[in-house]
Scaffold this active site. Structure first.
Site, PDB file in Angstrom:
ATOM      1  N   HIS A   1      23.207  72.645  48.864  1.00 32.00           N
ATOM      2  CA  HIS A   1      23.403  71.336  48.226  1.00 32.00           C
ATOM      3  C   HIS A   1      22.257  70.961  47.287  1.00 32.00           C
ATOM      4  CE1 HIS A   1      26.895  70.517  50.595  1.00 32.00           C
ATOM      5  NE2 HIS A   1      26.246  70.431  51.739  1.00 32.00           N
TER       6      HIS A   1
ATOM      7  N   ASP B   1      31.086  77.467  53.774  1.00 29.01           N
ATOM      8  CA  ASP B   1      30.681  76.265  54.485  1.00 29.01           C
ATOM      9  C   ASP B   1      31.790  75.212  54.387  1.00 29.01           C
ATOM     10  OD1 ASP B   1      27.734  75.041  55.390  1.00 29.01           O
ATOM     11  OD2 ASP B   1      29.106  73.497  54.646  1.00 29.01           O
TER      12      ASP B   1
ATOM     13  N   HIS C   1      31.362  72.185  53.760  1.00 28.67           N
ATOM     14  CA  HIS C   1      30.977  71.320  52.645  1.00 28.67           C
ATOM     15  C   HIS C   1      30.803  72.162  51.385  1.00 28.67           C
ATOM     16  CE1 HIS C   1      29.328  69.373  56.354  1.00 28.67           C
ATOM     17  NE2 HIS C   1      29.974  68.336  55.838  1.00 28.67           N
TER      18      HIS C   1
ATOM     19  N   ASP D   1      30.239  75.342  59.920  1.00 31.41           N
ATOM     20  CA  ASP D   1      30.713  74.005  60.250  1.00 31.41           C
ATOM     21  C   ASP D   1      32.204  73.829  59.957  1.00 31.41           C
ATOM     22  OD1 ASP D   1      30.001  74.290  57.596  1.00 31.41           O
ATOM     23  OD2 ASP D   1      28.641  72.577  57.558  1.00 31.41           O
TER      24      ASP D   1
END
Length: 333
Positions: A142, A179, A181, A269
């Site tokens: 990120h 991921d 995200h 995740d």
């Protein structure tokens, strides 16, 4: 010999226990417990783990490497904030502790070491099929060029890709991110580049708000960004179908100029019980994606594939999820 023992013998985990020195406040899901649990769990399965913590770590050298993708003023701001004892940088998702910069630098260095070892093993006759994994934290996908975001301070996988492209034999790198995200930082850093293919599966709509199908790159990088959003509740079937589509599209996009190395941002995740995600992927899904990515890397670049830990916040389940992925990598080769 059990199946577990067979894949474990073909796995190599590179870590640096200085990554534990980043200590967010109690209650933060990105905590040292993630890495401790992972190392204990993989070690108990017989995986070879190399800890770089006894090696010299030049923070200045790490900053120079990070500056290949990050703004130098941002890196200076990050280091000074740590030195001052600030409690966070840029957002509440990015707390600081006295060891945050050391941990971040160690994570970058460990991934670069893993990449070097992975390429050497892929080139060696007796190293065929080795699954090399960087077990590091804090995560990185990120982090933007000038901003910390989403538990991430430095974009480790982007630094590794940029360093790979300095090698004479590497003209194009693929970064594959599963991921839950979207890896907005990685995407932004290479959005206009033709020498890096970035592909992601992720929950949508969800944090950080990027990763729509229509985000495909621009300029020289038009078409080299591939996003496959998944709706909340999607499980193994949808997850693996997305990766089948992604890998087929990379074949089409790259044509005769396939990636010369594959880097994987491996976030766990998307696991069905992860506290921060809404997908329903199981161990079988992570095993399946590992198998698919290994087969693609063998087809594209002689098996040059290295993975690094991103998310995954079910501390107790994390070792089994990573083990399933590593087993899939071994099976795919």
């Amino acid at each position: 010999m059990s199946t577990t023992e067979a894949w474990a013998e073909r796995a190599l985990v590179i870590t640096d226990t200085r990554c534990l020195q980043h200590r967010p406040p109690p209650g933060m899901p990105e905590s040292p417990a993630r890495l401790r649990s992972l190392l204990d769990g993989l070690g108990g399965r017989g995986v070879e783990i190399v800890d770089r913590a006894d090696l010299d770590l030049s923070e200045d050298a790490a900053a120079r490497l990070a500056s290949t993708v990050h703004d130098e003023k941002y890196l200076q701001r990050l280091r000074r904030a740590v030195q001052r004892g600030d409690g966070l940088i840029d957002s509440a998702d990015n707390p600081l502790s006295p060891g945050t910069w050391v941990a971040t630098a160690a994570a970058t260095a460990a991934l670069l070491d893993a990449v070097d070892r992975g390429l050497d093993l892929a080139a060696a006759d007796d190293g065929a099929g080795a699954a090399v994994f960087a077990a590091v934290r804090p995560p990185g996908h990120h982090a933007l060029a000038d901003t910390a975001m989403g538990f991430c301070y430095v974009a480790h996988v982007a630094v590794a890709a940029q360093r790979l492209l300095e090698r004479d034999e590497i003209d194009r790198v693929a970064i594959l991110d599963f991921d839950v995200h979207h890896g907005n930082g990685t995407q932004a850093l290479f959005f206009d580049r033709a020498d890096v293919v970035f592909a992601s599966s992720h929950q949508w709509p969800f944090y950080p708000g990027t990763g729509a199908v229509g985000e495909t790159g621009e300029g020289a990088g038009a078409g080299t960004t591939i996003n496959r959003p998944l709706a909340a509740g999607a499980g193994d079937e949808e997850f693996l179908a997305a990766w089948d589509e992604i890998l087929d599209q990379i074949d089409t996009v790259c044509g005769d100029t396939a990636p010369d190395c594959v880097l994987v941002s491996a976030g766990f995740d998307a696991w069905r019980d992860d506290p921060l995600g809404g997908l329903r992927v199981t161990e079988a899904g992570f095993r399946g994606v590992g198998e698919r990515l290994a087969q693609a890397a063998d087809r594209w670049c002689g098996g040059r594939l290295v993975s690094t830990l991103e998310g995954g916040y079910d501390v107790d389940a994390l070792p089994s999820l990573v083990a399933a992925y590593l087993e899939g990598l071994a099976k795919g080769r």
